[in-house]
Design a protein around this motif. Structure first.
Motif, PDB file in Angstrom:
ATOM      1  N   ARG A  65      -0.302  -2.918 -10.169  1.00 52.27           N
ATOM      2  CA  ARG A  65       0.340  -1.876  -9.379  1.00 52.27           C
ATOM      3  C   ARG A  65      -0.687  -0.802  -9.015  1.00 52.27           C
ATOM      4  O   ARG A  65      -1.496  -0.413  -9.848  1.00 52.27           O
ATOM      5  CB  ARG A  65       1.472  -1.243 -10.189  1.00 52.27           C
ATOM      6  CG  ARG A  65       2.251  -0.172  -9.464  1.00 52.27           C
ATOM      7  CD  ARG A  65       3.435   0.251 -10.315  1.00 52.27           C
ATOM      8  NE  ARG A  65       3.005   0.728 -11.633  1.00 52.27           N
ATOM      9  CZ  ARG A  65       3.845   1.053 -12.596  1.00 52.27           C
ATOM     10  NH1 ARG A  65       5.144   0.923 -12.427  1.00 52.27           N
ATOM     11  NH2 ARG A  65       3.386   1.498 -13.750  1.00 52.27           N
ATOM     12  N   PRO A  66      -0.660  -0.316  -7.770  1.00 53.66           N
ATOM     13  CA  PRO A  66      -1.590   0.760  -7.398  1.00 53.66           C
ATOM     14  C   PRO A  66      -1.384   1.975  -8.284  1.00 53.66           C
ATOM     15  O   PRO A  66      -0.279   2.213  -8.781  1.00 53.66           O
ATOM     16  CB  PRO A  66      -1.206   1.073  -5.939  1.00 53.66           C
ATOM     17  CG  PRO A  66      -0.519  -0.151  -5.453  1.00 53.66           C
ATOM     18  CD  PRO A  66       0.179  -0.727  -6.651  1.00 53.66           C
ATOM     19  N   PRO A  67      -2.418   2.794  -8.491  1.00 56.55           N
ATOM     20  CA  PRO A  67      -2.285   3.990  -9.325  1.00 56.55           C
ATOM     21  C   PRO A  67      -1.173   4.910  -8.860  1.00 56.55           C
ATOM     22  O   PRO A  67      -0.494   5.524  -9.673  1.00 56.55           O
ATOM     23  CB  PRO A  67      -3.656   4.663  -9.204  1.00 56.55           C
ATOM     24  CG  PRO A  67      -4.590   3.550  -8.889  1.00 56.55           C
ATOM     25  CD  PRO A  67      -3.798   2.587  -8.045  1.00 56.55           C
ATOM     26  N   SER A  68      -0.975   5.041  -7.560  1.00 57.76           N
ATOM     27  CA  SER A  68       0.112   5.865  -7.050  1.00 57.76           C
ATOM     28  C   SER A  68       1.399   5.072  -7.096  1.00 57.76           C
ATOM     29  O   SER A  68       1.480   3.968  -6.575  1.00 57.76           O
ATOM     30  CB  SER A  68      -0.164   6.294  -5.607  1.00 57.76           C
ATOM     31  OG  SER A  68       0.973   6.945  -5.071  1.00 57.76           O
ATOM     32  N   THR A  69       2.415   5.616  -7.750  1.00 58.44           N
ATOM     33  CA  THR A  69       3.686   4.897  -7.874  1.00 58.44           C
ATOM     34  C   THR A  69       4.704   5.334  -6.845  1.00 58.44           C
ATOM     35  O   THR A  69       5.852   4.913  -6.895  1.00 58.44           O
ATOM     36  CB  THR A  69       4.285   5.112  -9.280  1.00 58.44           C
ATOM     37  OG1 THR A  69       4.452   6.522  -9.487  1.00 58.44           O
ATOM     38  CG2 THR A  69       3.363   4.550 -10.347  1.00 58.44           C
ATOM     39  N   ALA A  70       4.295   6.218  -5.932  1.00 61.90           N
ATOM     40  CA  ALA A  70       5.233   6.666  -4.897  1.00 61.90           C
ATOM     41  C   ALA A  70       5.441   5.523  -3.923  1.00 61.90           C
ATOM     42  O   ALA A  70       4.520   5.098  -3.250  1.00 61.90           O
ATOM     43  CB  ALA A  70       4.658   7.875  -4.168  1.00 61.90           C
ATOM     44  N   GLU A  71       6.657   5.028  -3.856  1.00 62.42           N
ATOM     45  CA  GLU A  71       6.974   3.896  -2.997  1.00 62.42           C
ATOM     46  C   GLU A  71       8.200   4.210  -2.163  1.00 62.42           C
ATOM     47  O   GLU A  71       9.107   4.898  -2.607  1.00 62.42           O
ATOM     48  CB  GLU A  71       7.271   2.638  -3.843  1.00 62.42           C
ATOM     49  CG  GLU A  71       6.087   2.180  -4.690  1.00 62.42           C
ATOM     50  CD  GLU A  71       4.959   1.644  -3.840  1.00 62.42           C
ATOM     51  OE1 GLU A  71       5.236   1.210  -2.696  1.00 62.42           O
ATOM     52  OE2 GLU A  71       3.814   1.674  -4.303  1.00 62.42           O
ATOM     53  N   ALA A  72       8.216   3.695  -0.952  1.00 63.53           N
ATOM     54  CA  ALA A  72       9.415   3.815  -0.117  1.00 63.53           C
ATOM     55  C   ALA A  72      10.498   2.928  -0.700  1.00 63.53           C
ATOM     56  O   ALA A  72      10.217   1.964  -1.401  1.00 63.53           O
ATOM     57  CB  ALA A  72       9.097   3.384   1.312  1.00 63.53           C
ATOM     58  N   THR A  73      11.757   3.253  -0.454  1.00 62.30           N
ATOM     59  CA  THR A  73      12.854   2.445  -0.970  1.00 62.30           C
ATOM     60  C   THR A  73      12.910   1.109  -0.263  1.00 62.30           C
ATOM     61  O   THR A  73      12.395   0.946   0.843  1.00 62.30           O
ATOM     62  CB  THR A  73      14.204   3.153  -0.747  1.00 62.30           C
ATOM     63  OG1 THR A  73      14.345   3.411   0.644  1.00 62.30           O
ATOM     64  CG2 THR A  73      14.277   4.449  -1.524  1.00 62.30           C
ATOM     65  N   ALA A  74      13.535   0.127  -0.926  1.00 62.13           N
ATOM     66  CA  ALA A  74      13.665  -1.208  -0.344  1.00 62.13           C
ATOM     67  C   ALA A  74      14.798  -1.218   0.661  1.00 62.13           C
ATOM     68  O   ALA A  74      15.115  -0.194   1.241  1.00 62.13           O
ATOM     69  CB  ALA A  74      13.899  -2.223  -1.465  1.00 62.13           C
ATOM     70  N   ALA A  75      15.411  -2.372   0.821  1.00 65.31           N
ATOM     71  CA  ALA A  75      16.445  -2.506   1.843  1.00 65.31           C
ATOM     72  C   ALA A  75      17.563  -1.501   1.617  1.00 65.31           C
ATOM     73  O   ALA A  75      17.949  -1.248   0.494  1.00 65.31           O
ATOM     74  CB  ALA A  75      17.016  -3.932   1.800  1.00 65.31           C
ATOM     75  N   ALA A 103      -4.247   0.101 -22.934  1.00 58.92           N
ATOM     76  CA  ALA A 103      -3.312   0.110 -21.808  1.00 58.92           C
ATOM     77  C   ALA A 103      -2.015   0.801 -22.187  1.00 58.92           C
ATOM     78  O   ALA A 103      -1.419   1.516 -21.371  1.00 58.92           O
ATOM     79  CB  ALA A 103      -3.039  -1.323 -21.349  1.00 58.92           C
ATOM     80  N   THR A 104      -1.581   0.625 -23.422  1.00 56.31           N
ATOM     81  CA  THR A 104      -0.363   1.292 -23.902  1.00 56.31           C
ATOM     82  C   THR A 104      -0.582   2.795 -23.984  1.00 56.31           C
ATOM     83  O   THR A 104       0.250   3.590 -23.531  1.00 56.31           O
ATOM     84  CB  THR A 104       0.038   0.744 -25.280  1.00 56.31           C
ATOM     85  OG1 THR A 104       0.129  -0.679 -25.229  1.00 56.31           O
ATOM     86  CG2 THR A 104       1.391   1.305 -25.707  1.00 56.31           C
ATOM     87  N   ASP A 105      -1.712   3.190 -24.541  1.00 63.43           N
ATOM     88  CA  ASP A 105      -2.027   4.622 -24.661  1.00 63.43           C
ATOM     89  C   ASP A 105      -2.130   5.285 -23.289  1.00 63.43           C
ATOM     90  O   ASP A 105      -1.777   6.466 -23.131  1.00 63.43           O
ATOM     91  CB  ASP A 105      -3.339   4.818 -25.421  1.00 63.43           C
ATOM     92  CG  ASP A 105      -3.230   4.425 -26.890  1.00 63.43           C
ATOM     93  OD1 ASP A 105      -2.093   4.341 -27.395  1.00 63.43           O
ATOM     94  OD2 ASP A 105      -4.274   4.189 -27.516  1.00 63.43           O
ATOM     95  N   ALA A 106      -2.605   4.529 -22.296  1.00 64.28           N
ATOM     96  CA  ALA A 106      -2.765   5.080 -20.949  1.00 64.28           C
ATOM     97  C   ALA A 106      -1.464   5.066 -20.153  1.00 64.28           C
ATOM     98  O   ALA A 106      -1.419   5.551 -19.021  1.00 64.28           O
ATOM     99  CB  ALA A 106      -3.836   4.292 -20.193  1.00 64.28           C
ATOM    100  N   GLY A 107      -0.402   4.510 -20.739  1.00 57.66           N
ATOM    101  CA  GLY A 107       0.877   4.454 -20.054  1.00 57.66           C
ATOM    102  C   GLY A 107       0.985   3.371 -19.007  1.00 57.66           C
ATOM    103  O   GLY A 107       1.910   3.371 -18.179  1.00 57.66           O
TER     104      GLY A 107
END
Length: 224
Positions: free
Chosen positions: A108-118, A53-57
């Motif tokens: 966490r989903p593979p895609s880290t693109a997230e909308a901003t919070a409040a 998991a560390t090697d995979a980031g």
């Protein structure tokens, strides 16, 4: 989630019986190993899963070191080299928190693109409490603040308490005891947030307070 909730409750009870602190750490590894095996799609010993998991980031090297410390403790217990009195509750809090952080990252989903919070005006993100909860799962607990308290409020335990109550609200709602407990957490957050002088930590607990307030919004606090 069951293993993580049990670990959290063992931490709570370890202040009455210290042996539960060590049990809490070893029990939390059930959740970690399951999450690692599922995310990596492989069934290997825990130390190999942590390395992969560390090697995979998927987790940081620093977090991996914390997790390996817990694994080594479990191995020493298995070998009879340590007893269940190996840890003080404060030490166990930090180790269990590391597992919570790692599992949050692994879910966490593979895609880290997230909308901003409040936004600055306080607008709630789309999805309300559920979205705030998802954002919280992705946030790492502030480094250097495990085992720290402000004005008698332990930050790790407060974080865990709010998380547990929000989960219960999302799963079907809080009873009167839960509602009163949640308002108590909000009062603690109102007390400690102005005392935090580190930017990320202050932001983390400000967002935690927002999530707690959204969870409490449907309820009128009971008289105390």
């Amino acid at each position: 989630m069951s293993a993580m909730e049990t670990s959290r409750e063992l931490i709570r009870h370890s202040y009455y019986r210290y042996e539960f602190a060590t049990v809490a750490v070893t029990h939390s590894l059930f959740a970690l190993e399951h999450a690692l095996a599922e995310r990596l799609a492989m069934n290997e010993p825990l130390h190999d899963l942590i390395e992969r998991a560390t090697d995979a980031g998927l987790i940081t090297a620093g977090l991996a070191a914390e997790l390996d410390r817990s694994r080594l403790l479990r191995d020493r217990l298995t070998q009879g080299a340590e007893s269940s009195a190996a840890l003080h509750p404060i030490q166990a809090v930090a180790m269990v928190r590391a597992v919570f952080d790692a599992v949050s990252l692994l879910l966490r989903p593979p895609s880290t693109a997230e909308a901003t919070a409040a936004d600055a005006g306080g607008t709630q993100p789309e999805g309300g409490l559920a979205r705030l909860w998802e954002d919280h799962l992705r946030a790492l607990f502030p480094d250097g603040f495990r085992g720290v308290d402000f004005d008698g409020v332990d930050l790790v335990l407060l974080d865990a308490d709010v998380a547990g109550l929000v989960q219960r609200e999302l799963k079907g709602g809080l009873d009167d005891t839960g509602i009163a407990y949640l308002w108590g957490c909000i009062a603690d957050l109102d007390k400690i947030v102005p005392l935090i002088n580190e930017e990320y930590c202050a932001s983390y607990f400000t967002k935690l307070r927002t999530m707690a307030q959204v969870a409490a919004a449907p309820y009128i606090p009971t008289a105390t």
